[in-house]
Design an enzyme around this catalytic site. Structure first.
Site, PDB file in Angstrom:
ATOM      1  N   HIS A 200     -11.352 -36.157 -16.827  1.00 45.08           N
ATOM      2  CA  HIS A 200     -10.992 -34.898 -16.170  1.00 45.08           C
ATOM      3  C   HIS A 200      -9.664 -35.045 -15.420  1.00 45.08           C
ATOM      4  O   HIS A 200      -8.751 -34.225 -15.574  1.00 45.08           O
ATOM      5  CB  HIS A 200     -12.116 -34.496 -15.209  1.00 45.08           C
ATOM      6  CG  HIS A 200     -11.834 -33.260 -14.411  1.00 45.08           C
ATOM      7  ND1 HIS A 200     -12.416 -32.049 -14.692  1.00 45.08           N
ATOM      8  CD2 HIS A 200     -11.031 -33.046 -13.329  1.00 45.08           C
ATOM      9  CE1 HIS A 200     -11.979 -31.140 -13.835  1.00 45.08           C
ATOM     10  NE2 HIS A 200     -11.145 -31.722 -12.987  1.00 45.08           N
ATOM     11  N   GLU A 201      -9.562 -36.094 -14.606  1.00 42.84           N
ATOM     12  CA  GLU A 201      -8.338 -36.273 -13.818  1.00 42.84           C
ATOM     13  C   GLU A 201      -7.142 -36.611 -14.706  1.00 42.84           C
ATOM     14  O   GLU A 201      -6.017 -36.180 -14.442  1.00 42.84           O
ATOM     15  CB  GLU A 201      -8.541 -37.350 -12.741  1.00 42.84           C
ATOM     16  CG  GLU A 201      -9.579 -36.999 -11.688  1.00 42.84           C
ATOM     17  CD  GLU A 201      -9.300 -35.684 -10.959  1.00 42.84           C
ATOM     18  OE1 GLU A 201      -8.129 -35.252 -10.894  1.00 42.84           O
ATOM     19  OE2 GLU A 201     -10.268 -35.074 -10.466  1.00 42.84           O
TER      20      GLU A 201
ATOM     21  N   HIS B 243      -5.645 -33.450 -15.838  1.00 48.70           N
ATOM     22  CA  HIS B 243      -4.656 -32.888 -14.909  1.00 48.70           C
ATOM     23  C   HIS B 243      -3.308 -33.597 -15.071  1.00 48.70           C
ATOM     24  O   HIS B 243      -2.247 -32.964 -15.032  1.00 48.70           O
ATOM     25  CB  HIS B 243      -5.128 -33.044 -13.462  1.00 48.70           C
ATOM     26  CG  HIS B 243      -6.232 -32.116 -13.058  1.00 48.70           C
ATOM     27  ND1 HIS B 243      -6.176 -30.752 -13.271  1.00 48.70           N
ATOM     28  CD2 HIS B 243      -7.414 -32.346 -12.432  1.00 48.70           C
ATOM     29  CE1 HIS B 243      -7.282 -30.191 -12.792  1.00 48.70           C
ATOM     30  NE2 HIS B 243      -8.053 -31.131 -12.284  1.00 48.70           N
TER      31      HIS B 243
ATOM     32  N   HIS C 284      -1.578 -32.333 -18.142  1.00 49.66           N
ATOM     33  CA  HIS C 284      -1.055 -30.997 -17.838  1.00 49.66           C
ATOM     34  C   HIS C 284       0.278 -31.132 -17.097  1.00 49.66           C
ATOM     35  O   HIS C 284       1.255 -30.417 -17.397  1.00 49.66           O
ATOM     36  CB  HIS C 284      -2.086 -30.255 -16.977  1.00 49.66           C
ATOM     37  CG  HIS C 284      -1.873 -28.775 -16.904  1.00 49.66           C
ATOM     38  ND1 HIS C 284      -2.768 -27.929 -16.283  1.00 49.66           N
ATOM     39  CD2 HIS C 284      -0.882 -27.966 -17.353  1.00 49.66           C
ATOM     40  CE1 HIS C 284      -2.342 -26.679 -16.371  1.00 49.66           C
ATOM     41  NE2 HIS C 284      -1.187 -26.683 -17.001  1.00 49.66           N
TER      42      HIS C 284
ATOM     43  N   GLU D 267      -8.567 -25.756 -12.862  1.00 50.06           N
ATOM     44  CA  GLU D 267      -9.545 -26.732 -13.346  1.00 50.06           C
ATOM     45  C   GLU D 267      -9.897 -26.544 -14.820  1.00 50.06           C
ATOM     46  O   GLU D 267     -10.433 -27.460 -15.454  1.00 50.06           O
ATOM     47  CB  GLU D 267     -10.833 -26.645 -12.509  1.00 50.06           C
ATOM     48  CG  GLU D 267     -10.664 -26.983 -11.035  1.00 50.06           C
ATOM     49  CD  GLU D 267     -10.187 -28.405 -10.791  1.00 50.06           C
ATOM     50  OE1 GLU D 267     -10.435 -29.276 -11.656  1.00 50.06           O
ATOM     51  OE2 GLU D 267      -9.548 -28.639  -9.751  1.00 50.06           O
TER      52      GLU D 267
ATOM     53  N   TYR E 168     -14.086 -23.687  -9.537  1.00 47.59           N
ATOM     54  CA  TYR E 168     -14.716 -24.748 -10.335  1.00 47.59           C
ATOM     55  C   TYR E 168     -15.744 -24.153 -11.294  1.00 47.59           C
ATOM     56  O   TYR E 168     -15.945 -24.659 -12.393  1.00 47.59           O
ATOM     57  CB  TYR E 168     -15.384 -25.785  -9.425  1.00 47.59           C
ATOM     58  CG  TYR E 168     -14.448 -26.845  -8.926  1.00 47.59           C
ATOM     59  CD1 TYR E 168     -14.074 -27.914  -9.730  1.00 47.59           C
ATOM     60  CD2 TYR E 168     -13.913 -26.772  -7.644  1.00 47.59           C
ATOM     61  CE1 TYR E 168     -13.203 -28.890  -9.273  1.00 47.59           C
ATOM     62  CE2 TYR E 168     -13.039 -27.739  -7.179  1.00 47.59           C
ATOM     63  CZ  TYR E 168     -12.687 -28.799  -7.998  1.00 47.59           C
ATOM     64  OH  TYR E 168     -11.821 -29.756  -7.545  1.00 47.59           O
TER      65      TYR E 168
END
Length: 717
Positions: A480-481, A484, A487, A509, A652
């Site tokens: 998930h991180e 980011h 992105h 998110e 979220y």
């Protein structure tokens, strides 16, 4: 060694050589430069002559250049081992925030921006968006108020809020408490966890210290057999930051006062106006509908878990009193996965050593998005360091750094730098997050400035007998991180203002939540896995010492049966998990959406936090044992609410609607479809916040997004 083609990135990495003195002096210099730019615009441009080129463009260029330094200056407080440098970084952030507030309330600049907007020039869409957003930001900063006491009070509130939020976050980062337990009290907690606990001396001789950091706290609450241990760990963690209680209260009161000064009914209305949801009612309706849909499922899940607790207590010769406490959940949720799905998370983690998991994840991104990650180590660090010293391009010896490039089919160009800081240490940010260190943007000479991004996590450190091993939930968090980070890296905007994850909070998110699906895909779980006994002869010997000499060596990759069992657990106790998220989201909205300022002044924030938790998730707490609902202060550990997610935590949940729609519509059939991956990269990630996020979604999906896939996944359609 770095391949020759990647030896010389066109942009050097930043230096992390800040000192307490340099951080303050650099901040003063950056502020004075920006003030000079604003003064020069006012001196040279009359309102009737104001246009994008002479007013907005110099402001944007100054913002671009300032971000190359000020993000790193503020970053030191989250990662430095030097207390004085962390303090200076915090002070510098306060100085920058104070200047930002002063700058945002300059009426002379606002009038020029307004005049430029009224000129109605034909601009490219991103420049037009920047002009409109900047104009609106001045109004939202108080310049819609007449000069005088109201505007002065608004400015005073903004400065005070900045200071309070920085202190709140600093208290969270620098929290060093914990609990001393005897080995008996820690019965059940895996030995490779307790082996890293500090050993007591003096009055604590023979005891072990569990800190409140996640690598200590979560395994303790998951595995400790004694309810008293789990209870103590849970409650003390909720109460670890009493100094944040008055800060939290003052922040919520000031936010409400500020919103009312601007003419909004409350802070939520002020914040959400600029988001995809637009109004608090949209958010409240969404959260209320989801709560209605989830409540029965949550009750059913809890009955099953209560039966499990009753069964365990009976086997121990104890009676079940009917309670299912907050500190029971991680323990019995884990037990259910082991008993009903033959899924031992500790055993499963043996296939996910941190280093091979990261390499596997980067390989997925390479295949999907057309990227190449090259780790920079040893002499190669010195070769590209502007100072000639390799240590200067990282802030700690544990930190890894990668240069990131386009694959051949994407043109083989340079993309930027990715940093990984993965293990806990004193004074470090305590959770998992992505930090932009330098944004990308188009420079005035027409060349691109490339981004630099960092992942800061807290996974357990390796030991001589075991590497750092990830639970599946930690694999998902890391992916998930990293999402980011990707992105941030692949974004291509004209202005740093819109770069990367600089999108509205209720969309930010979604891209990373969508990527979590790859952690539940059989082929990708297989590709990510690598049993640690296959990493080295030393680790194989350590594994045999633990497992027994006669045990057959585990398969190198995760066995199909384990993958099958893991995937079956994806939605186990999902309703309870999402009800917990609803608790956070509804609490956030409740405190930011009072009917009057008198009402928010009457709020008992701790009591409300715990009462809502009970009403929404139905977990028992000390309040069901005769205590009041003031037993804990969980809101004081809730960094999101003072760190940018105020009246925004619902994002979220709402962004899961978008992420589920994107995954099931585009990637479900073939998650490794490079053609679709590249389309997603260019149509969604590359855009950053440079266009309306709903337009981005509609262009990618070919239609309006909807919640069908989200509710279907939860079994609620």
């Amino acid at each position: 060694m770095v391949p020759q083609a990647f030896k010389n990135p066109p942009q050097a990495p930043p230096l992390f050589t800040g000192t307490p003195d340099s951080v303050i002096q650099d901040t003063k210099r950056i502020i004075e430069k920006s003030r000079g730019v604003e003064d020069k615009i006012v001196a040279e441009v009359k309102p009737e002559d104001a246009c994008f080129g002479n007013t907005m463009l110099p402001l944007a260029a100054d913002e671009n250049q300032g971000a190359l330094e000020n993000h790193i200056i503020g970053f030191y407080q989250s990662v430095s081992t030097n207390q004085e440098l962390r303090d200076a970084s915090t002070k510098a952030e306060e100085m920058m925030d104070d200047f930002s507030i002063e700058s945002s309330m300059r009426e002379d600049i606002y009038k020029l921006v307004e005049a430029a907007l009224k000129k109605d020039e034909k601009l490219d869409p991103e420049s037009q968006r920047l002009l409109e957003k900047t104009h609106k930001a001045y109004i939202r900063s108080g310049l819609g108020l007449p000069a005088g006491p109201k505007r002065d009070r608004y400015k005073e509130i903004k400065k005070r809020l900045s200071t309070l939020c920085i202190i709140f976050s600093k208290n969270l980062n620098e929290e060093v408490g914990g609990l001393w337990f005897t080995p008996e009290e820690l019965e059940g907690v895996p030995e490779d966890v307790t082996a890293l606990f500090a050993k007591g001396e003096g009055e604590n001789a023979g005891k072990l210290k569990m800190t409140f950091k996640y690598p200590d706290l979560i395994p303790t609450t998951k595995y400790a057999k004694r309810p008293a241990t789990r209870k103590k760990a849970y409650i003390e963690n909720e109460n670890k930051l009493p100094q944040n209680i008055p800060i939290f209260r003052e922040v919520i009161l000031l936010r409400d006062e500020a919103a009312r000064l601007l003419g909004y009914p409350n802070h939520a209305a002020f914040i959400i106006e600029d988001k995809m949801a637009k109004t608090p009612k949209t958010v409240d309706d969404f959260l209320g509908d989801l709560r209605t849909r989830l409540t029965q499922g949550g009750a059913s899940e809890m009955e099953v878990l209560k039966a499990l607790k009753k069964q365990e207590l009976k086997s121990m010769g104890e009676d079940f009193d009917g309670y299912y406490f907050l500190w029971d959940h991680r323990y019995y949720d884990r037990m259910m996965l082991e008993q009903d799905f033959s899924l031992d998370q500790e055993k499963l983690s043996e296939w996910f050593p941190l280093e091979t998991s990261i390499r596997g994840m980067l390989t997925i991104f390479e295949t999907l998005f057309g990227m190449t990650f090259v780790e920079i180590i040893g002499d190669d660090r010195s070769a590209i360091s502007p100072s000639g010293k390799g240590d200067d391009i990282v802030w700690h010896p544990d930190v890894q750094v990668f240069s990131v490039w386009d694959s051949e089919d994407q043109g083989s160009g340079f993309i930027g730098y990715l940093y990984l800081d993965l293990h806990p240490r004193p004074g470090k940010y305590g959770h998992a997050a992505n930090f932009n260190l330098q944004p990308g943007f188009m420079q005035e000479n027409g060349t691109r400035r490339y981004p630099v991004t960092a992942l800061v996590c807290n996974f357990s450190k390796p030991t001589p007998k075991k590497p750092s091993l990830l639970k599946h939930s930690e694999v998902t968090t890391l992916f998930h991180e990293l999402g980011h980070g990707i992105h941030d890296l692949v974004s291509k905007t004209i202005y740093s203002h819109f770069h990367g994850t600089n999108v509205v909070r209720d969309f930010v998110e979604a891209p990373s939540q969508m990527l979590e699906n790859w952690c539940w895909t059989p082929s990708q779980l297989k590709a990510l896995s690598h049993h640690y006994s296959w990493l080295s002869p030393e680790y194989e010997a350590a594994w045999r010492d633990q497992a027994g000499k006669d045990q057959p060596r585990p398969e190198k990759q995760l066995p199909d049966k384990l993958i099958e069992n893991l995937i079956k657990t994806k939605h186990v106790n999902d309703a309870l998990f999402n009800l917990r998220q609803l608790h956070f989201g509804i609490y956030d909205m409740t405190i930011h959406e009072p009917k009057s300022h008198a009402e928010v002044e009457s709020f008992e924030f701790s009591e409300m936090y715990n009462r809502l938790n009970r009403e929404i998730s139905h977990f028992d707490s000390p309040a069901q044992l005769g205590q009041s609902y003031k037993w804990g202060n969980g809101q004081t550990t809730f960094g999101h609410l003072l760190g940018g997610y105020d009246a925004g935590y619902y994002g979220y949940l709402s962004s899961q609607v978008y992420s589920a729609d994107m995954f099931h519509s585009v990637f479900e059939k073939d998650p490794m479809d490079g053609k679709e991956g590249r389309r997603y990269r260019h149509m969604v990630l590359e855009k950053g916040g440079s266009q309306d996020e709903m337009e981005t979604l509609k262009e990618f999906l070919g239609r309006e997004p909807n919640g069908d896939a989200f509710y279907r996944e939860l079994g609620l359609s």
